[in-house]
Write a protein that holds these residues in place. Structure first.
Motif, short mmCIF file in Angstrom:
data_model
loop_
_atom_site.label_atom_id
_atom_site.label_comp_id
_atom_site.label_asym_id
_atom_site.label_seq_id
_atom_site.Cartn_x
_atom_site.Cartn_y
_atom_site.Cartn_z
N PRO A 4 12.23 6.66 -12.97
CA PRO A 4 12.13 8.12 -12.82
C PRO A 4 11.29 8.51 -11.60
CG PRO A 4 11.79 7.48 -15.10
CD PRO A 4 11.85 6.20 -14.31
N GLY A 5 11.81 9.47 -10.85
CA GLY A 5 11.09 10.00 -9.69
C GLY A 5 11.24 9.19 -8.43
N GLN A 6 11.95 8.05 -8.49
CA GLN A 6 12.06 7.21 -7.31
C GLN A 6 13.45 7.24 -6.68
OE1 GLN A 6 10.34 3.31 -7.80
NE2 GLN A 6 8.43 4.14 -8.57
N PHE A 7 14.29 8.16 -7.11
CA PHE A 7 15.57 8.42 -6.44
C PHE A 7 15.51 9.86 -5.95
CE2 PHE A 7 19.91 10.03 -6.32
CZ PHE A 7 20.58 9.05 -5.61
N ILE A 8 15.62 10.03 -4.65
CA ILE A 8 15.52 11.36 -4.04
C ILE A 8 16.83 11.65 -3.34
CG2 ILE A 8 14.32 12.77 -2.33
CD1 ILE A 8 11.88 10.86 -2.88
N GLU A 9 17.59 12.59 -3.91
CA GLU A 9 18.89 12.94 -3.33
C GLU A 9 18.69 14.01 -2.27
OE1 GLU A 9 23.27 13.54 -5.19
OE2 GLU A 9 21.74 14.92 -5.95
N VAL A 10 19.23 13.75 -1.09
CA VAL A 10 19.13 14.68 0.05
C VAL A 10 20.54 15.13 0.40
CG1 VAL A 10 18.38 15.00 2.43
CG2 VAL A 10 17.09 13.48 0.90
N PHE A 11 20.81 16.41 0.21
CA PHE A 11 22.12 16.96 0.55
C PHE A 11 22.09 17.46 1.98
CE2 PHE A 11 25.22 20.71 -0.32
CZ PHE A 11 26.24 20.03 0.34
N VAL A 12 22.77 16.74 2.86
CA VAL A 12 22.88 17.16 4.26
C VAL A 12 24.08 18.10 4.33
CG1 VAL A 12 23.05 16.39 6.65
CG2 VAL A 12 21.89 14.95 4.97
N ASP A 13 23.79 19.36 4.21
CA ASP A 13 24.79 20.40 4.00
C ASP A 13 25.24 20.99 5.34
OD1 ASP A 13 26.39 22.40 3.07
OD2 ASP A 13 24.81 23.51 2.03
N THR A 14 26.27 20.37 5.89
CA THR A 14 26.83 20.82 7.16
C THR A 14 28.26 21.28 6.93
OG1 THR A 14 25.49 19.15 8.31
CG2 THR A 14 27.29 20.15 9.56
N GLY B 246 0.80 -1.22 0.00
CA GLY B 246 0.00 0.00 0.00
C GLY B 246 0.83 1.26 0.00
N GLN B 247 1.96 1.24 -0.72
CA GLN B 247 2.82 2.43 -0.76
C GLN B 247 3.60 2.44 -2.06
OE1 GLN B 247 5.31 1.55 2.72
NE2 GLN B 247 6.97 0.85 1.39
N GLN B 248 4.21 3.59 -2.33
CA GLN B 248 5.08 3.74 -3.48
C GLN B 248 6.53 3.61 -3.02
OE1 GLN B 248 4.26 4.02 -6.77
NE2 GLN B 248 2.20 3.58 -6.00
N PRO B 249 7.32 2.74 -3.65
CA PRO B 249 8.71 2.58 -3.24
C PRO B 249 9.58 3.75 -3.71
CG PRO B 249 8.26 1.19 -5.13
CD PRO B 249 6.94 1.81 -4.74
N ALA B 250 10.70 3.92 -3.05
CA ALA B 250 11.65 4.97 -3.43
C ALA B 250 12.96 4.73 -2.69
CB ALA B 250 11.10 6.36 -3.08
N VAL B 251 14.01 5.38 -3.19
CA VAL B 251 15.29 5.42 -2.50
C VAL B 251 15.57 6.87 -2.13
CG1 VAL B 251 17.79 5.11 -2.73
CG2 VAL B 251 16.23 3.38 -3.65
N VAL B 252 15.68 7.13 -0.83
CA VAL B 252 15.99 8.46 -0.32
C VAL B 252 17.48 8.44 0.05
CG1 VAL B 252 15.37 10.26 1.33
CG2 VAL B 252 13.64 8.60 0.58
N TRP B 253 18.28 9.13 -0.76
CA TRP B 253 19.74 9.01 -0.67
C TRP B 253 20.32 10.23 0.04
CZ3 TRP B 253 22.61 4.85 -2.61
CH2 TRP B 253 24.00 5.00 -2.54
#
Length: 210
Positions: A121-131, A22-29
């Motif tokens: 497409p749309g299932q890779f989400i790049e998160v820049f933890v900018d410290t 019951g969800q959409q898969p993704a990779v949160v990187w």
């Protein structure tokens, strides 16, 4: 790849597994310097998603080097192979219908792009933890920056090995300026906007996560 290796298609596919959960898969990187807060944010996000009924898995940079990538060092070639392996594992987990959090320094843009390219497409989400580097040095929970500056660790990202920040990450978190809870809420909002969370998702209380 050998000529006699072919892809075998099975009746239970990615869509079936996602529908079952019951969800959409993704990779949160999550990418950023050592001690930037990647693993902390990824772990906090996973806990909130689990609490709200989602199916997840967290791949952590240190943990995979105890097993899957235990044979790799920290040369540029080994870093590339580390990310290639992790990317393939993350893809398989997303194929199983999971929302996958991956927390890796992953210093090179080209390597992160390889992982993006193997995902739908749309299932890779790049998160820049900018410290900023200075804040990472101050935190230094494992004492790695101090050891690198003494020359005890070679090819350490930010000291004698480069970090290439994302040019257009889906989510940019100035982690030296915002709380963990605020960062998690930004991530939840983005996942919802991308159709990965149901309308009834809940933000976290800013006082509930330090």
């Amino acid at each position: 790849m050998a000529d006699n290796v072919v892809w075998h298609h099975h009746p239970v596919d990615r869509d079936v597994r996602a529908a079952q959960k019951g969800q959409q898969p993704a990779v949160v990187w999550f990418t950023g310097l050592s001690a930037s807060g990647k693993s902390t944010l990824a772990g906090a996000l996973e806990q909130i998603l689990i609490d709200q009924g989602y199916h997840t898995y967290l791949l952590d940079g240190d943990n995979v080097r105890h097993g899957l990538c235990g044979d790799l060092g920290f040369s540029d070639a080994d870093r590339k192979e580390n990310i290639r392996r992790v990317g393939e594992v993350a893809k398989l987990m997303a194929d199983a219908g999971l929302i996958v959090m991956a927390a890796f320094i992953s210093p090179f843009r080209a390597d992160r792009q390889i992982v993006r390219d193997i995902m739908p497409p749309g299932q890779f989400i790049e998160v820049f933890v900018d410290t900023p580097l200075d804040i990472c040095r101050e935190r230094d929970p494992k004492g790695l920056y101090a050891r690198a500056e003494r020359g005890e660790i070679k090819q350490f990202t930010g000291i004698d090995s480069p970090y290439e920040p994302p040019l257009a990450a889906e989510v940019h978190l100035p982690a030296g300026e915002i709380s963990i809870a605020a960062g998690v809420n930004r991530l939840l909002q983005h996942l919802h906007q991308q159709g990965l969370l149901k309308a009834g998702y809940r933000l976290v209380d800013l006082e509930s996560v330090a």
